[in-house]
Design an enzyme around this catalytic site. Structure first.
Site, mmCIF file in Angstrom:
data_model
loop_
_atom_site.group_PDB
_atom_site.id
_atom_site.type_symbol
_atom_site.label_atom_id
_atom_site.label_comp_id
_atom_site.label_asym_id
_atom_site.label_seq_id
_atom_site.Cartn_x
_atom_site.Cartn_y
_atom_site.Cartn_z
ATOM 1 N N TYR A 69 6.490 3.920 12.893
ATOM 2 C CA TYR A 69 5.553 2.864 12.465
ATOM 3 C C TYR A 69 4.756 2.357 13.680
ATOM 4 O O TYR A 69 3.521 2.220 13.606
ATOM 5 C CB TYR A 69 6.351 1.737 11.806
ATOM 6 N N THR B 282 5.362 -11.384 3.009
ATOM 7 C CA THR B 282 4.653 -10.746 1.890
ATOM 8 C C THR B 282 5.601 -10.020 0.931
ATOM 9 O O THR B 282 5.141 -9.461 -0.064
ATOM 10 C CB THR B 282 3.644 -9.695 2.408
HETATM 11 N N1 LIG Z 1 4.112 -8.092 6.201
HETATM 12 C C1 LIG Z 1 4.261 -7.952 7.513
HETATM 13 O O1 LIG Z 1 5.162 -8.567 8.117
HETATM 14 C C2 LIG Z 1 3.317 -7.069 8.301
HETATM 15 C C3 LIG Z 1 3.384 -7.131 9.697
HETATM 16 C C4 LIG Z 1 2.543 -6.317 10.450
HETATM 17 C C5 LIG Z 1 1.659 -5.464 9.827
HETATM 18 N N2 LIG Z 1 1.611 -5.408 8.466
HETATM 19 C C6 LIG Z 1 0.659 -4.468 7.873
HETATM 20 O O2 LIG Z 1 -0.192 -5.168 7.002
HETATM 21 C C7 LIG Z 1 -0.603 -4.318 5.936
HETATM 22 C C8 LIG Z 1 -0.303 -4.996 4.616
HETATM 23 O O3 LIG Z 1 1.060 -5.349 4.598
HETATM 24 P P1 LIG Z 1 1.683 -6.275 3.452
HETATM 25 O O4 LIG Z 1 2.868 -6.938 4.053
HETATM 26 O O5 LIG Z 1 0.634 -7.064 2.798
HETATM 27 O O6 LIG Z 1 2.234 -5.108 2.497
HETATM 28 P P2 LIG Z 1 2.453 -5.031 0.907
HETATM 29 O O7 LIG Z 1 2.561 -6.395 0.319
HETATM 30 O O8 LIG Z 1 3.576 -4.079 0.704
HETATM 31 O O9 LIG Z 1 1.072 -4.378 0.429
HETATM 32 C C9 LIG Z 1 0.778 -3.045 0.751
HETATM 33 C C10 LIG Z 1 -0.480 -2.648 0.006
HETATM 34 O O10 LIG Z 1 -0.772 -1.296 0.371
HETATM 35 C C11 LIG Z 1 -0.962 -0.520 -0.822
HETATM 36 N N3 LIG Z 1 -0.445 0.825 -0.560
HETATM 37 C C12 LIG Z 1 0.815 1.176 -0.202
HETATM 38 N N4 LIG Z 1 0.904 2.507 -0.046
HETATM 39 C C13 LIG Z 1 -0.332 3.015 -0.308
HETATM 40 C C14 LIG Z 1 -0.881 4.323 -0.332
HETATM 41 N N5 LIG Z 1 -0.142 5.421 -0.070
HETATM 42 N N6 LIG Z 1 -2.198 4.468 -0.637
HETATM 43 C C15 LIG Z 1 -2.960 3.404 -0.930
HETATM 44 N N7 LIG Z 1 -2.503 2.123 -0.950
HETATM 45 C C16 LIG Z 1 -1.194 1.942 -0.642
HETATM 46 C C17 LIG Z 1 -0.191 -1.243 -1.930
HETATM 47 O O11 LIG Z 1 -0.876 -1.048 -3.151
HETATM 48 P P3 LIG Z 1 -0.276 -0.305 -4.457
HETATM 49 O O12 LIG Z 1 1.217 -0.297 -4.337
HETATM 50 O O13 LIG Z 1 -0.788 -1.162 -5.590
HETATM 51 O O14 LIG Z 1 -0.902 1.040 -4.403
HETATM 52 C C18 LIG Z 1 -0.318 -2.706 -1.500
HETATM 53 O O15 LIG Z 1 -1.468 -3.290 -2.050
HETATM 54 C C19 LIG Z 1 0.138 -2.997 6.132
HETATM 55 O O16 LIG Z 1 -0.696 -2.087 6.792
HETATM 56 C C20 LIG Z 1 1.312 -3.388 7.021
HETATM 57 O O17 LIG Z 1 1.781 -2.313 7.793
HETATM 58 C C21 LIG Z 1 2.419 -6.179 7.680
#
Ligand SMILES: NC(=O)c1ccc[n+]([C@@H]2O[C@H](COP(=O)([O-])OP(=O)(O)OC[C@H]3O[C@@H](n4cnc5c(N)ncnc54)[C@H](OP(=O)(O)O)[C@@H]3O)[C@@H](O)[C@H]2O)c1
Length: 267
Positions: A142, A177
């Site tokens: 990651y 999230t």
């Molecule tokens: N939450 C944290 O602590 C955190 C920290 C650092 C970075 N991030 C980054 O922030 C971003 C969003 O994170 P989040 O926490 O909001 O995650 P989340 O709630 O799990 O949302 C992920 C989103 O990505 C979509 N997705 C997943 N796999 C996909 C694929 N193969 N193709 C297209 N869409 C896909 C999902 O949509 P569907 O399932 O509807 O397709 C969902 O809308 C990510 O890149 C994550 O790595 C998150």
């Protein structure tokens, strides 16, 4: 406003909050999900047009770029959170991660950025991770995927800035999230890392549960989009305003130790 924003992964978390924030700022907003037809009302932000996108599928990426039409703001947010001891990460899982977190967003950007360049305005935000700046054991794939995404953004940034198109990376820390429930985990039955890996995962989940809300990240993304000269990097959550300056001042070994302590690992 006559600007169109495309936010990938807008069915939950940071993407959904960002889509809602951009609607509130007057943008026409297109969001994506792998299955937009099966989303519940709670998974749809008001005023966001949802289109299908599976970043694991090149044809889906190309179909989205065609269906979206001219886009002024692209937020590459969708991603997979993968974890596992380095030597136990299966090759097919690594290939999928790099397709979804790196090559997919890069391809989508390649398809949309020429239009921005021709119109001489545009913004591309890569949603990275603070783990790319503070690497952590059992998150190597990651960390590498988010560092690669930032690398593309950093490298291409000044190819486009003369055309009024700015690429930028926003690195969230721990954000509440629910992503922990969707994290992919790989380890073998007889792993020598089993206890440490389980401890790190528990700490990761705890930090996420007590993390800042997605709306904080959305606000930072909006700041980056609306800046006249967006910075290369923004960070939000996990005391980013304190820990990035400290990282520059402290010896790297101490920073590594502190990162691992925060995840209940003694190194
Ligand atoms: N939450 C944290 O602590 C955190 C920290 C650092 C970075 N991030 C980054 O922030 C971003 C969003 O994170 P989040 O926490 O909001 O995650 P989340 O709630 O799990 O949302 C992920 C989103 O990505 C979509 N997705 C997943 N796999 C996909 C694929 N193969 N193709 C297209 N869409 C896909 C999902 O949509 P569907 O399932 O509807 O397709 C969902 O809308 C990510 O890149 C994550 O790595 C998150």
């Amino acid at each position: 406003m006559d600007r169109t924003a495309l936010v990938t992964g807008a069915s939950s978390g940071i993407g959904k909050a960002t889509a809602a924030a951009l609607v509130a700022r007057g943008y026409r907003v297109i969001g994506t999900s792998r299955r937009p037809e099966s989303l519940t009302a709670g998974q749809r932000a008001d005023g966001v047009e949802m289109l299908p996108l599976d970043l694991g599928d090149e044809a889906s990426i190309e179909a989205l770029a065609r269906a979206a039409g001219p886009v002024d703001v692209l937020v590459n947010n969708a991603g997979e959170s993968q974890s596992g001891p380095f030597e136990e990460l299966p090759g097919d899982a690594l290939r999928r991660l790099f397709q979804v977190n790196v090559l997919g967003p890069v391809r989508l950007t390649q398809l949309l950025v020429p239009g921005m360049r021709e119109r001489r305005r545009g913004r591309v935000v890569m949603v990275g991770s603070m783990l790319a700046s503070f690497p952590l054991a059992y998150r190597s794939s990651y960390v590498a995927s988010k560092a690669a995404l930032r690398g593309f953004s950093d490298g291409a940034r000044h190819e486009y800035s003369p055309f009024g198109v700015w690429l930028t990376t926003v690195e969230p820390g721990s954000i509440n999230t629910g992503i922990s429930a969707r994290r992919t985990k790989y380890t073998s039955e007889d792993s020598p890392h089993r206890a440490d890996f389980a401890r790190m995962l528990a700490a990761l989940d705890r930090n996420e549960r007590t993390g800042v809300p997605a709306e904080r990240v959305a606000a930072t993304i909006v700041t980056a989009i609306e800046a006249s000269r967006p910075r290369a990097h923004y960070a939000v959550g996990s005391n980013a305003a304190l820990v990035f300056p400290l990282r520059r001042l402290l010896p790297s070994g101490l920073v590594e130790k502190a990162t691992h302590r925060r995840h209940d690992l003694r190194r």
